[in-house]
Design a protein around this motif. Structure first.
Motif, PDB file in Angstrom:
ATOM      1  N   ILE A 127      44.256  28.738  41.560  1.00 25.16           N
ATOM      2  CA  ILE A 127      43.841  27.603  40.792  1.00 25.16           C
ATOM      3  C   ILE A 127      43.104  28.231  39.515  1.00 25.16           C
ATOM      4  N   ALA A 128      42.151  29.229  39.953  1.00 27.71           N
ATOM      5  CA  ALA A 128      41.264  29.813  38.927  1.00 27.71           C
ATOM      6  C   ALA A 128      41.929  30.522  37.847  1.00 27.71           C
ATOM      7  N   ALA A 129      43.053  31.261  38.310  1.00 32.23           N
ATOM      8  CA  ALA A 129      43.640  32.218  37.470  1.00 32.23           C
ATOM      9  C   ALA A 129      44.544  31.247  36.608  1.00 32.23           C
ATOM     10  N   TYR A 185      42.932  29.796  28.032  1.00 29.45           N
ATOM     11  CA  TYR A 185      42.866  30.926  27.001  1.00 29.45           C
ATOM     12  C   TYR A 185      44.077  31.192  26.385  1.00 29.45           C
ATOM     13  N   GLY A 186      45.373  31.161  27.101  1.00 26.60           N
ATOM     14  CA  GLY A 186      46.579  31.603  26.438  1.00 26.60           C
ATOM     15  C   GLY A 186      46.708  32.805  25.692  1.00 26.60           C
ATOM     16  N   THR A 187      46.100  33.796  26.249  1.00 29.57           N
ATOM     17  CA  THR A 187      46.224  35.308  25.625  1.00 29.57           C
ATOM     18  C   THR A 187      47.341  35.892  25.610  1.00 29.57           C
ATOM     19  N   TRP A 188      47.699  36.609  24.716  1.00 25.56           N
ATOM     20  CA  TRP A 188      49.098  37.511  24.343  1.00 25.56           C
ATOM     21  C   TRP A 188      49.231  38.382  25.621  1.00 25.56           C
ATOM     22  N   ARG A 189      50.485  38.637  26.139  1.00 26.03           N
ATOM     23  CA  ARG A 189      50.691  39.700  26.877  1.00 26.03           C
ATOM     24  C   ARG A 189      50.638  41.129  26.079  1.00 26.03           C
ATOM     25  N   PRO A 190      50.595  42.271  26.969  1.00 27.57           N
ATOM     26  CA  PRO A 190      50.753  43.470  26.219  1.00 27.57           C
ATOM     27  C   PRO A 190      52.039  43.598  25.218  1.00 27.57           C
ATOM     28  N   VAL A 191      53.064  43.043  25.748  1.00 24.54           N
ATOM     29  CA  VAL A 191      54.552  43.163  24.868  1.00 24.54           C
ATOM     30  C   VAL A 191      54.226  42.523  23.545  1.00 24.54           C
ATOM     31  N   ALA A 208      56.945  34.922  31.887  1.00 25.56           N
ATOM     32  CA  ALA A 208      56.602  33.834  30.632  1.00 25.56           C
ATOM     33  C   ALA A 208      55.614  33.006  30.667  1.00 25.56           C
ATOM     34  N   HIS A 209      54.451  33.470  31.097  1.00 25.12           N
ATOM     35  CA  HIS A 209      52.982  32.767  30.867  1.00 25.12           C
ATOM     36  C   HIS A 209      52.108  33.724  30.481  1.00 25.12           C
ATOM     37  N   PRO A 210      50.896  33.162  30.009  1.00 21.72           N
ATOM     38  CA  PRO A 210      49.507  34.039  29.582  1.00 21.72           C
ATOM     39  C   PRO A 210      49.122  34.989  30.613  1.00 21.72           C
ATOM     40  N   ASP A 211      48.713  36.071  29.579  1.00 23.65           N
ATOM     41  CA  ASP A 211      47.724  37.272  30.255  1.00 23.65           C
ATOM     42  C   ASP A 211      46.831  37.072  31.165  1.00 23.65           C
ATOM     43  N   TYR A 212      45.867  36.322  30.740  1.00 22.64           N
ATOM     44  CA  TYR A 212      44.481  36.248  31.305  1.00 22.64           C
ATOM     45  C   TYR A 212      44.177  34.971  32.100  1.00 22.64           C
ATOM     46  N   LEU A 213      43.969  35.110  33.293  1.00 27.31           N
ATOM     47  CA  LEU A 213      43.633  35.988  33.963  1.00 27.31           C
ATOM     48  C   LEU A 213      44.903  36.679  35.021  1.00 27.31           C
ATOM     49  N   SER A 214      44.632  37.839  35.337  1.00 29.90           N
ATOM     50  CA  SER A 214      45.994  38.215  36.200  1.00 29.90           C
ATOM     51  C   SER A 214      45.790  37.483  37.591  1.00 29.90           C
ATOM     52  N   GLY A 215      47.010  36.727  38.142  1.00 28.96           N
ATOM     53  CA  GLY A 215      46.937  36.243  39.235  1.00 28.96           C
ATOM     54  C   GLY A 215      46.945  37.144  40.213  1.00 28.96           C
ATOM     55  N   HIS A 216      47.856  38.092  40.233  1.00 32.10           N
ATOM     56  CA  HIS A 216      47.946  39.072  41.085  1.00 32.10           C
ATOM     57  C   HIS A 216      46.556  39.932  41.550  1.00 32.10           C
ATOM     58  N   HIS A 233      49.821  43.362  31.925  1.00 31.36           N
ATOM     59  CA  HIS A 233      48.557  43.087  31.752  1.00 31.36           C
ATOM     60  C   HIS A 233      47.714  43.797  31.121  1.00 31.36           C
ATOM     61  N   THR A 234      46.655  43.130  30.527  1.00 38.94           N
ATOM     62  CA  THR A 234      45.671  43.892  29.748  1.00 38.94           C
ATOM     63  C   THR A 234      44.691  44.327  31.073  1.00 38.94           C
ATOM     64  N   ARG A 235      43.964  45.525  30.684  1.00 37.53           N
ATOM     65  CA  ARG A 235      42.775  45.742  31.830  1.00 37.53           C
ATOM     66  C   ARG A 235      41.792  44.511  31.942  1.00 37.53           C
ATOM     67  N   THR A 236      41.437  44.204  30.960  1.00 35.20           N
ATOM     68  CA  THR A 236      40.548  42.946  31.279  1.00 35.20           C
ATOM     69  C   THR A 236      41.007  41.846  31.900  1.00 35.20           C
ATOM     70  N   ALA A 237      42.329  41.331  31.728  1.00 36.21           N
ATOM     71  CA  ALA A 237      42.809  40.391  32.585  1.00 36.21           C
ATOM     72  C   ALA A 237      42.878  40.687  33.758  1.00 36.21           C
ATOM     73  N   ASP A 238      43.144  42.050  34.367  1.00 37.93           N
ATOM     74  CA  ASP A 238      43.086  42.447  35.836  1.00 37.93           C
ATOM     75  C   ASP A 238      41.771  42.687  36.166  1.00 37.93           C
ATOM     76  N   GLU A 239      40.862  43.307  35.703  1.00 37.95           N
ATOM     77  CA  GLU A 239      39.491  43.598  36.254  1.00 37.95           C
ATOM     78  C   GLU A 239      38.654  42.221  36.403  1.00 37.95           C
ATOM     79  N   VAL A 240      38.845  41.247  35.268  1.00 41.45           N
ATOM     80  CA  VAL A 240      38.014  40.096  35.276  1.00 41.45           C
ATOM     81  C   VAL A 240      38.725  39.105  36.620  1.00 41.45           C
ATOM     82  N   GLY A 241      40.175  39.080  36.772  1.00 43.61           N
ATOM     83  CA  GLY A 241      40.712  38.487  37.688  1.00 43.61           C
ATOM     84  C   GLY A 241      40.409  39.028  38.971  1.00 43.61           C
ATOM     85  N   ASN A 242      40.219  40.157  39.229  1.00 46.67           N
ATOM     86  CA  ASN A 242      39.773  40.855  40.746  1.00 46.67           C
ATOM     87  C   ASN A 242      38.335  40.439  40.939  1.00 46.67           C
TER      88      ASN A 242
END
Length: 136
Positions: free
Chosen positions: A2-4, A11-17, A45-53, A108-117
């Motif tokens: 839910i948080a991710a 935020y709706g941030t761009w994916r790296p591509v 096909a959804h925004p980058d931030y936060l990384s759900g994984h 993912h951007t590193r920020t999306a992954d690190e903040v998600g973790n």
């Protein structure tokens, strides 16, 4: 999760591509677009931030280490795609691999992954404090 997903939709941030292919539209004159850049993994096909994984990986490891009382996990994961295995002795090794894999895969951007973790770890720590009690 839910948080991710709440963060993704907020935020709706761009994916790296998208960020790499359209870098010339970001308002920063120091960036240039590479219209032919491709990630190693198929971009969801959804925004980058936060990384759900990464959020789930952080929550998983924090729950395991909280319940077990140690950061040692002795975890083996086998890939059905490649037939290879990964072994993790400590939770932080698994968490770092999750972050790196999503960045290196280009989804993912590193920020999306690190903040998600970190978010996953914080939420799991809260759940452990609020809903779990030590066994006597």
């Amino acid at each position: 999760m839910i948080a991710a997903w709440d963060a993704k939709l907020h935020y709706g941030t761009w994916r790296p591509v998208t960020a790499i292919r359209e870098a010339d539209t970001d308002g920063n004159p120091a960036t240039r677009a590479d219209r032919h850049w491709e990630p190693l993994l198929l971009t969801p096909a959804h925004p980058d931030y936060l990384s759900g994984h990464a959020t789930m990986g952080g929550a998983l490891m924090r729950m395991l280490t909280g319940i077990l009382g140690t950061s040692r996990v002795d975890l083996h994961i086998r890939s059905t795609t490649t037939g290879t295995s990964r072994h993790y002795r400590y939770a932080h090794e698994y968490e770092q691999d999750v972050v790196d894999a999503r960045v290196w895969g280009g989804i993912h951007t590193r920020t999306a992954d690190e903040v998600g973790n970190a978010t996953g770890r914080r939420l799991a720590a809260w759940a452990l404090r609020k809903h779990f009690r030590p066994v006597p």
